[in-house]
Motif scaffolding. Structure first.
Motif, PDB file in Angstrom:
ATOM      1  N   PHE A 242      -2.935   0.189   8.549  1.00 45.99           N
ATOM      2  CA  PHE A 242      -1.812  -0.962   8.546  1.00 45.99           C
ATOM      3  C   PHE A 242      -0.829  -0.544   7.443  1.00 45.99           C
ATOM      4  O   PHE A 242       0.255  -0.537   7.735  1.00 45.99           O
ATOM      5  CB  PHE A 242      -2.577  -2.312   8.583  1.00 45.99           C
ATOM      6  CG  PHE A 242      -3.196  -2.853   9.564  1.00 45.99           C
ATOM      7  CD1 PHE A 242      -3.421  -2.320  10.813  1.00 45.99           C
ATOM      8  CD2 PHE A 242      -4.157  -4.085   9.417  1.00 45.99           C
ATOM      9  CE1 PHE A 242      -3.612  -3.025  11.876  1.00 45.99           C
ATOM     10  CE2 PHE A 242      -4.788  -4.462  10.379  1.00 45.99           C
ATOM     11  CZ  PHE A 242      -4.817  -3.898  11.748  1.00 45.99           C
TER      12      PHE A 242
ATOM     13  N   VAL B 162      -9.467  -8.107  13.469  1.00 47.17           N
ATOM     14  CA  VAL B 162      -9.330  -6.801  13.221  1.00 47.17           C
ATOM     15  C   VAL B 162      -9.816  -5.805  14.064  1.00 47.17           C
ATOM     16  O   VAL B 162      -9.238  -4.412  14.402  1.00 47.17           O
ATOM     17  CB  VAL B 162      -9.631  -6.377  11.952  1.00 47.17           C
ATOM     18  CG1 VAL B 162      -9.627  -5.088  11.540  1.00 47.17           C
ATOM     19  CG2 VAL B 162      -9.052  -6.969  10.631  1.00 47.17           C
TER      20      VAL B 162
ATOM     21  N   GLN C 233       6.460  -5.286  -0.137  1.00 48.36           N
ATOM     22  CA  GLN C 233       6.554  -5.802   1.255  1.00 48.36           C
ATOM     23  C   GLN C 233       5.388  -5.687   1.785  1.00 48.36           C
ATOM     24  O   GLN C 233       4.939  -6.488   2.735  1.00 48.36           O
ATOM     25  CB  GLN C 233       7.674  -5.194   1.966  1.00 48.36           C
ATOM     26  CG  GLN C 233       9.017  -5.506   1.476  1.00 48.36           C
ATOM     27  CD  GLN C 233      10.276  -4.630   2.040  1.00 48.36           C
ATOM     28  OE1 GLN C 233      10.239  -3.580   1.760  1.00 48.36           O
ATOM     29  NE2 GLN C 233      11.360  -5.469   2.054  1.00 48.36           N
ATOM     30  N   THR C 234       4.766  -4.507   1.979  1.00 46.52           N
ATOM     31  CA  THR C 234       3.588  -4.121   2.558  1.00 46.52           C
ATOM     32  C   THR C 234       2.462  -5.190   2.184  1.00 46.52           C
ATOM     33  O   THR C 234       1.673  -5.872   2.879  1.00 46.52           O
ATOM     34  CB  THR C 234       3.238  -2.750   2.162  1.00 46.52           C
ATOM     35  OG1 THR C 234       4.118  -1.747   2.465  1.00 46.52           O
ATOM     36  CG2 THR C 234       1.943  -2.411   3.029  1.00 46.52           C
TER      37      THR C 234
ATOM     38  N   PHE D 264       0.149  -3.946  13.978  1.00 47.57           N
ATOM     39  CA  PHE D 264      -0.369  -4.790  13.018  1.00 47.57           C
ATOM     40  C   PHE D 264      -0.967  -5.812  13.872  1.00 47.57           C
ATOM     41  O   PHE D 264      -0.672  -6.111  14.971  1.00 47.57           O
ATOM     42  CB  PHE D 264       0.812  -5.333  12.268  1.00 47.57           C
ATOM     43  CG  PHE D 264       1.743  -4.360  11.265  1.00 47.57           C
ATOM     44  CD1 PHE D 264       1.092  -3.612  10.667  1.00 47.57           C
ATOM     45  CD2 PHE D 264       3.136  -4.000  11.729  1.00 47.57           C
ATOM     46  CE1 PHE D 264       1.754  -2.563   9.893  1.00 47.57           C
ATOM     47  CE2 PHE D 264       3.638  -3.210  11.106  1.00 47.57           C
ATOM     48  CZ  PHE D 264       3.191  -2.305  10.225  1.00 47.57           C
ATOM     49  N   PRO D 265      -2.143  -6.593  13.072  1.00 50.09           N
ATOM     50  CA  PRO D 265      -2.447  -7.799  13.800  1.00 50.09           C
ATOM     51  C   PRO D 265      -1.578  -9.018  13.943  1.00 50.09           C
ATOM     52  O   PRO D 265      -1.672 -10.000  13.331  1.00 50.09           O
ATOM     53  CB  PRO D 265      -3.533  -8.196  12.968  1.00 50.09           C
ATOM     54  CG  PRO D 265      -3.247  -7.752  11.531  1.00 50.09           C
ATOM     55  CD  PRO D 265      -2.270  -6.348  11.852  1.00 50.09           C
ATOM     56  N   LYS D 266      -0.200  -8.741  14.565  1.00 51.96           N
ATOM     57  CA  LYS D 266       0.515  -9.532  14.746  1.00 51.96           C
ATOM     58  C   LYS D 266       1.099  -9.548  15.943  1.00 51.96           C
ATOM     59  O   LYS D 266       0.711  -8.759  16.950  1.00 51.96           O
ATOM     60  CB  LYS D 266       2.010  -9.401  13.855  1.00 51.96           C
ATOM     61  CG  LYS D 266       1.789  -9.406  12.505  1.00 51.96           C
ATOM     62  CD  LYS D 266       3.112  -8.689  11.764  1.00 51.96           C
ATOM     63  CE  LYS D 266       2.876  -8.734  10.153  1.00 51.96           C
ATOM     64  NZ  LYS D 266       3.279  -9.993   9.662  1.00 51.96           N
TER      65      LYS D 266
ATOM     66  N   ARG E 150      -6.639   0.819   6.354  1.00 51.32           N
ATOM     67  CA  ARG E 150      -5.670   1.728   5.763  1.00 51.32           C
ATOM     68  C   ARG E 150      -4.519   2.025   6.691  1.00 51.32           C
ATOM     69  O   ARG E 150      -3.290   2.262   6.210  1.00 51.32           O
ATOM     70  CB  ARG E 150      -6.109   3.008   5.389  1.00 51.32           C
ATOM     71  CG  ARG E 150      -5.555   3.593   4.146  1.00 51.32           C
ATOM     72  CD  ARG E 150      -6.356   5.149   3.802  1.00 51.32           C
ATOM     73  NE  ARG E 150      -5.209   5.800   3.472  1.00 51.32           N
ATOM     74  CZ  ARG E 150      -4.803   5.582   2.077  1.00 51.32           C
ATOM     75  NH1 ARG E 150      -5.187   5.110   1.361  1.00 51.32           N
ATOM     76  NH2 ARG E 150      -3.738   6.735   1.923  1.00 51.32           N
TER      77      ARG E 150
ATOM     78  N   ARG F  12       3.496  -8.832   3.148  1.00 48.37           N
ATOM     79  CA  ARG F  12       3.781  -8.968   4.829  1.00 48.37           C
ATOM     80  C   ARG F  12       2.460  -8.519   5.582  1.00 48.37           C
ATOM     81  O   ARG F  12       2.215  -8.929   6.673  1.00 48.37           O
ATOM     82  CB  ARG F  12       4.926  -8.582   5.382  1.00 48.37           C
ATOM     83  CG  ARG F  12       6.092  -9.358   4.968  1.00 48.37           C
ATOM     84  CD  ARG F  12       7.583  -8.397   5.127  1.00 48.37           C
ATOM     85  NE  ARG F  12       8.617  -8.850   4.855  1.00 48.37           N
ATOM     86  CZ  ARG F  12       9.385  -9.429   5.647  1.00 48.37           C
ATOM     87  NH1 ARG F  12       9.060  -9.927   6.731  1.00 48.37           N
ATOM     88  NH2 ARG F  12      10.432 -10.242   5.084  1.00 48.37           N
ATOM     89  N   ILE F  13       1.960  -7.324   5.244  1.00 50.98           N
ATOM     90  CA  ILE F  13       0.862  -6.801   5.954  1.00 50.98           C
ATOM     91  C   ILE F  13      -0.599  -7.137   5.367  1.00 50.98           C
ATOM     92  O   ILE F  13      -1.456  -7.574   6.042  1.00 50.98           O
ATOM     93  CB  ILE F  13       1.048  -5.499   6.350  1.00 50.98           C
ATOM     94  CG1 ILE F  13       2.413  -5.244   7.019  1.00 50.98           C
ATOM     95  CG2 ILE F  13      -0.201  -4.807   6.908  1.00 50.98           C
ATOM     96  CD1 ILE F  13       2.601  -5.601   8.378  1.00 50.98           C
TER      97      ILE F  13
ATOM     98  N   PRO G 104      -1.857 -11.000   4.799  1.00 51.16           N
ATOM     99  CA  PRO G 104      -1.766 -11.853   5.937  1.00 51.16           C
ATOM    100  C   PRO G 104      -3.073 -11.124   6.813  1.00 51.16           C
ATOM    101  O   PRO G 104      -4.129 -11.970   7.095  1.00 51.16           O
ATOM    102  CB  PRO G 104      -0.399 -11.579   7.092  1.00 51.16           C
ATOM    103  CG  PRO G 104       0.229 -11.340   5.977  1.00 51.16           C
ATOM    104  CD  PRO G 104      -0.453 -10.573   4.964  1.00 51.16           C
ATOM    105  N   ALA G 105      -3.543  -9.959   6.590  1.00 54.83           N
ATOM    106  CA  ALA G 105      -4.474  -9.299   7.437  1.00 54.83           C
ATOM    107  C   ALA G 105      -5.743  -9.932   6.940  1.00 54.83           C
ATOM    108  O   ALA G 105      -6.800  -9.688   7.548  1.00 54.83           O
ATOM    109  CB  ALA G 105      -4.536  -7.695   7.588  1.00 54.83           C
TER     110      ALA G 105
ATOM    111  N   TYR H 113       9.169  -5.836  12.907  1.00 55.93           N
ATOM    112  CA  TYR H 113       8.535  -5.843  11.174  1.00 55.93           C
ATOM    113  C   TYR H 113       9.625  -4.953  10.445  1.00 55.93           C
ATOM    114  O   TYR H 113      10.073  -5.226   9.408  1.00 55.93           O
ATOM    115  CB  TYR H 113       7.265  -4.954  11.210  1.00 55.93           C
ATOM    116  CG  TYR H 113       6.667  -4.811  10.027  1.00 55.93           C
ATOM    117  CD1 TYR H 113       6.050  -6.081   9.154  1.00 55.93           C
ATOM    118  CD2 TYR H 113       6.733  -3.713   9.298  1.00 55.93           C
ATOM    119  CE1 TYR H 113       6.023  -5.592   7.931  1.00 55.93           C
ATOM    120  CE2 TYR H 113       6.124  -3.563   7.808  1.00 55.93           C
ATOM    121  CZ  TYR H 113       5.878  -4.750   7.152  1.00 55.93           C
ATOM    122  OH  TYR H 113       5.523  -4.403   5.781  1.00 55.93           O
TER     123      TYR H 113
ATOM    124  N   SER I  27       2.874   0.342   7.923  1.00 56.80           N
ATOM    125  CA  SER I  27       3.957  -0.200   7.296  1.00 56.80           C
ATOM    126  C   SER I  27       5.085   0.729   6.302  1.00 56.80           C
ATOM    127  O   SER I  27       6.153   0.702   6.320  1.00 56.80           O
ATOM    128  CB  SER I  27       3.273  -1.319   6.367  1.00 56.80           C
ATOM    129  OG  SER I  27       4.349  -1.890   5.567  1.00 56.80           O
TER     130      SER I  27
END
Lengths: 293, 583
Positions: B460, B582, B473-474, A139-141, B458, B477-478, B481-482, A149, B464
């Motif tokens: 990411f 990215v 949640q995906t 992830f970009p984290k 996809r 949280r993902i 933010p992305a 996560y 997740s």
């Protein structure tokens, strides 16, 4: 950590295994250190029976019957488009995310529980059956956030516990020494091989029982590949690993058993040694000797 | 073509020409390919040229404003208007205090009515309603129940007016106090009015003379000497003329002393309010008056120090525009071109619009991209994108005819009176315009945010899910933010779209040129405002070409232009950063 749903999956484990300590109420349902791990006598963990799978109207898998062993590495090999990745993605129901997929016949049982059963929660299933993808996809984290996560979404808040798991997982993925000083840098700043090991660390952080690997080394250079393969050897002490690979050498090196697929059908399934040295099927022989594929 | 002319080495064996040359048609010496290249290249450069031209003309038309504004401020000073305004400020502060007093009175009346009259009012209302109901049900004029109901109305009305009388009686002491307080300023007010007239006289004679000068120069340029000589120029001697104004200083000083003494005397004798809970406000009022009195010496010092011939620094003209709190044109006294009220108006309307459009646009984008079925996608996506096709004048019309009306009606629903600013009576205000602008911003934000979300790899999402995350949640949280930088730039471009929108704000914002009263808290949203775009559209048609007002409008245009550039620049920068992150 015994959640209601996890125990729902495991409630019928005793029928498939005589030796697992699932009958003792205090132990984890999917015990990580099954006594069967190092013996030649292994249990069947996953049982795929009469499995027909469709993408829309196109049939991708034909009548698959396969029993996969606990604490072993099983390799799926076969030419592109033979359905090996599709089958792998059926084992944690990742194909649910694709529109129009359906199972027309048969099913998959893990420790006797039909994972396509009505009461099975695919989210709980995926916590037990982790997956590593072909292309590393951190992830970009930060590295740290990547690892925790899976725990955060399960509601783990304790900082001490998260720190502990981060270290344990990174050590488990043989990455700790390389990144311990920069846990808060972006996961995307790592090299390709490190990223892939980060993804493995992220997967083992949630302590699944089974790890599915979808061509985990196809985007890596030989040195990074060797590291991941070494890691697979280590991981099989704790996890059941199913690996899809294009590289027959890799299958030969890391797996205990190998299944050969062709055109959506399971052609042959046997010990890796047998498949490569003495295959029963002519197609298998043609493939492993490099005559097609 | 040399090879053809050369004789072949071996007779009878003609070597084939190496056919790589082809005759090409040429236009103006260019081949077809080059022509096409020039055509596309030219088209691409037109954008750059047009942008440069727009910038150039905006500056050319707007630039002289600052010089003219400086001249205008200079005249304001040299003709003594500034001097008068120093005293006028004092008078206006007094007026503000009187308003405070009036505010207290309103509160008292409301309190007293609530205490005792609430019941009567409710009864009166109910009785009136009964009469109306009877009438609408077709009761005959002489019907006994109608007469009875009307009698009840009369009865309650009488009680109500009796209450009003009673309240007024209890406030008699207060009213007397307020009257005396208000009267103290009268001498000063008279003085301001007198010298104000003198100052405007000087100024208007000066402008007249300037006009004559221009006319004369025009005649001379046209070679009409006799006509030019017929114009008699009367130069204004500001120094002696303004001396008539400054000569009032001793009178003013004395007046001021009496004013101060009078005020103190009035305030020392604070009336007791019939509502004890509000008495602290009276005390506060007396404190405010003391503060006001403490400012008197400073006013005198400023008047004494005032220099009619002090130069106006160039930055006054600039600051007067950028920080000026007044946009006052075609006034008898002095025109002010301060952009602050317009800027604040634009900003406020845009913020209201964004506050509505961001949750709607981003929420819709997330839903459409991540959750909706393909059938919903096919229905909702074109619908949202269609909104942007509605002409904004139609939206403005809708705003006046429907939205403004219904929002006001909604605000008057009693159950909603807890919302700040509700109920309100101005149909056209920042809220009405903001809601409509939100409608305009939603398609922009939605489309760009959806793009940003769609660009999240996809992988990411799969990673997740593979870790046991649920869909929500995906997303939270993902995916969001992305896509965040993309979403932010979508919001910025939405802001750019909104801040440049003209028709809707012109029709629906209420067009009151004043800085909204922010002391009202959130209720500020229902005040009418004017905007930068609106003022240009409204006033450009009626100004004299080349006048200071005309140029001021161009400078407002420049400000808008730079805001738009800044927003676009930021949005692009953020998007670029997003692409890198990215990988």
């Amino acid at each position: 950590m015994v959640t209601a749903k996890a125990s729902a999956i495991s409630h019928s484990t005793s029928s498939t295994s005589m030796e697992t300590p699932a009958s003792t109420p205090t132990s984890r349902p999917f015990n990580l250190s099954s006594p069967a791990a190092d013996s030649d006598q292994t249990d069947t963990l996953i049982e795929i029976s009469d499995f027909d799978f469709y993408y829309g109207t196109k049939q991708a898998l034909f009548d698959i019957n396969l029993k996969l062993d606990d604490k072993r590495v099983t390799a799926f090999i076969g030419p592109s488009g033979c359905g090996k990745s599709t089958l792998l993605r059926c084992l944690n129901r990742m194909n649910d995310l694709i529109d129009g997929t359906q199972i027309k016949r048969g099913g998959v049982k893990i420790r006797g529980v039909d994972i396509y059963g009505r009461e099975v929660d695919s989210i709980e299933l995926r916590k037990r059956v982790g997956m590593v993808f072909q292309k590393s996809n951190p992830f970009p984290k930060s590295i740290y956030e990547n690892i925790v996560y899976g725990l955060r979404i399960q509601g783990v808040k304790s900082k001490a516990r998260l720190d502990e798991i981060v270290e344990k997982s990174l050590r488990g993925a043989a990455l700790w020494d390389e990144v311990k000083d920069r846990l808060h840098e972006s996961g995307l700043s790592l090299s390709g091989g490190q990223q892939q090991r980060l993804c493995i660390a992220r997967t083992i952080a949630v302590e699944p029982e089974i790890i599915l690997m979808d061509e985990p080394c196809s985007a890596l250079d030989p040195i990074a590949t060797a590291k991941v393969e070494e890691l697979i050897h280590e991981l099989k002490k704790q996890f059941t690993i199913i690996i899809v690979t294009h590289s027959m050498q890799q299958a030969a090196r890391c797996s205990d058993k190998t299944a050969f697929f062709y055109m959506g059908k399971l052609i042959e399934y046997a010990d890796t040694r047998t498949i490569f040295m003495n295959p029963a099927n002519a197609q298998t022989e043609a493939y492993v000797s490099g005559r097609f594929g | 073509m040399q090879s053809e002319t050369q004789p072949s080495a071996i007779a009878g064996h003609q070597p084939k020409a190496f056919a790589v040359k082809k005759a090409r048609t040429r236009f103006f010496g260019l081949t077809l390919d080059e022509c096409i290249r020039v055509f596309f290249g030219g088209n691409a450069f037109v954008a750059v040229i047009v942008l440069a031209l727009i910038t150039f003309f905006l500056f050319r038309e707007g630039g002289p404003f600052f010089k003219m504004n400086r001249d205008s401020i200079r005249v304001y000073r040299v003709a003594g208007l500034e001097y008068v305004d120093i005293i006028r400020q004092q008078e206006q502060d007094h007026t503000a205090l009187t308003r405070y007093l009036f505010d207290i009175r309103m509160k008292v009346v409301k309190q007293l009515r609530d205490e005792r009259g609430g019941l009567i009012e409710a009864d009166l209302k109910a009785a009136r309603l009964t009469v109306e109901k009877l009438l609408s049900n077709g009761a005959a004029a002489g019907a006994p129940e109608l007469i009875q109901a009307q009698m009840r109305v009369d009865e309650f009305q009488k009680a109500d007016s009796a209450l009003t009388l009673e309240i007024n009686a209890s406030l008699a002491a207060f009213d007397k106090f307020a009257e005396r307080y208000g009267d103290t300023v009268l001498p000063v007010r008279g003085l301001v009015s007198d010298i104000g007239e003198v100052a405007t006289g000087i100024k208007s004679r000066y402008t007249e003379n300037e006009d004559y000068k221009v006319a004369r120069a025009q005649y001379l340029a046209a070679g009409k000497k006799t006509e030019a000589d017929a114009i008699v120029l009367k130069e204004i001697d500001f120094k002696t003329e303004v001396a008539a104004i400054t000569a009032i200083f001793p009178t003013y000083q004395q007046m001021n002393q009496e004013f101060a003494v009078g005020l103190k005397r009035v305030v020392n004798d604070l009336p007791i309010l019939p509502v004890p809970a509000l008495q602290p406000r009276m005390v506060r009022f007396s404190e405010l008056t003391d503060l006001y009195l403490a400012g008197f010496p400073e006013t005198e010092v400023r008047l004494k120090a005032w220099d009619q011939l002090a130069p106006v620094p160039w930055y006054h003209a600039l600051a007067g525009f950028i920080f000026g709190k007044q946009w006052l044109t075609a006034s008898f006294w002095q025109d002010w071109y301060g952009v602050v009220p317009l800027f604040v108006g634009s900003l406020m309307v845009s913020m209201i619009a964004l506050a509505i459009a961001v949750p709607l646009g981003v929420g819709a984008a997330v839903y459409i991209n991540q959750i909706a079925s393909s059938r919903e996608q096919r229905l909702i996506k074109p619908a949202i994108e269609f909104i942007s096709a509605i002409p904004s004048v139609v939206l403005g019309f809708f705003g006046i005819a429907v939205l403004g009306q219904s929002l006001r009606a909604l605000s008057q629903v009693e159950a909603l009176s807890w919302i700040p600013g509700f109920p309100y009576s101005e149909r056209l205000n920042a809220l009405t315009a903001g809601v409509l602008l939100a409608l305009i911003a939603v398609p922009t934000i939605f489309t760009l945010a959806e793009d940003a979300i769609n660009n999240v790899p996809r992988a990411f999402k799969e990673a997740s899910f593979a870790l046991g995350a649920s869909k929500m949640q995906t997303i939270i949280r993902i995916i969001v933010p992305a896509a965040l930088s993309g979403i932010i730039s979508a919001v910025l471009l939405g802001l750019g779209r909104v801040i440049g929108e003209t028709m809707v704000v012109l029709l629906c914002a209420g067009n009151r040129i004043a800085i909204p009263d922010f002391t009202a808290g959130l209720a500020v949203a229902v005040q009418p405002v004017h905007t930068m775009t609106g003022i240009i559209a409204q006033e450009m048609g009626e100004v004299v070409r080349g006048s200071i007002h005309y140029r001021a409008l161009f400078v407002v245009g420049l400000v808008l232009f730079f805001i738009a550039m800044l927003i676009n620049f930021l949005a692009q920068k953020i998007v670029r950063k997003y692409r890198i992150s990215v990988g």
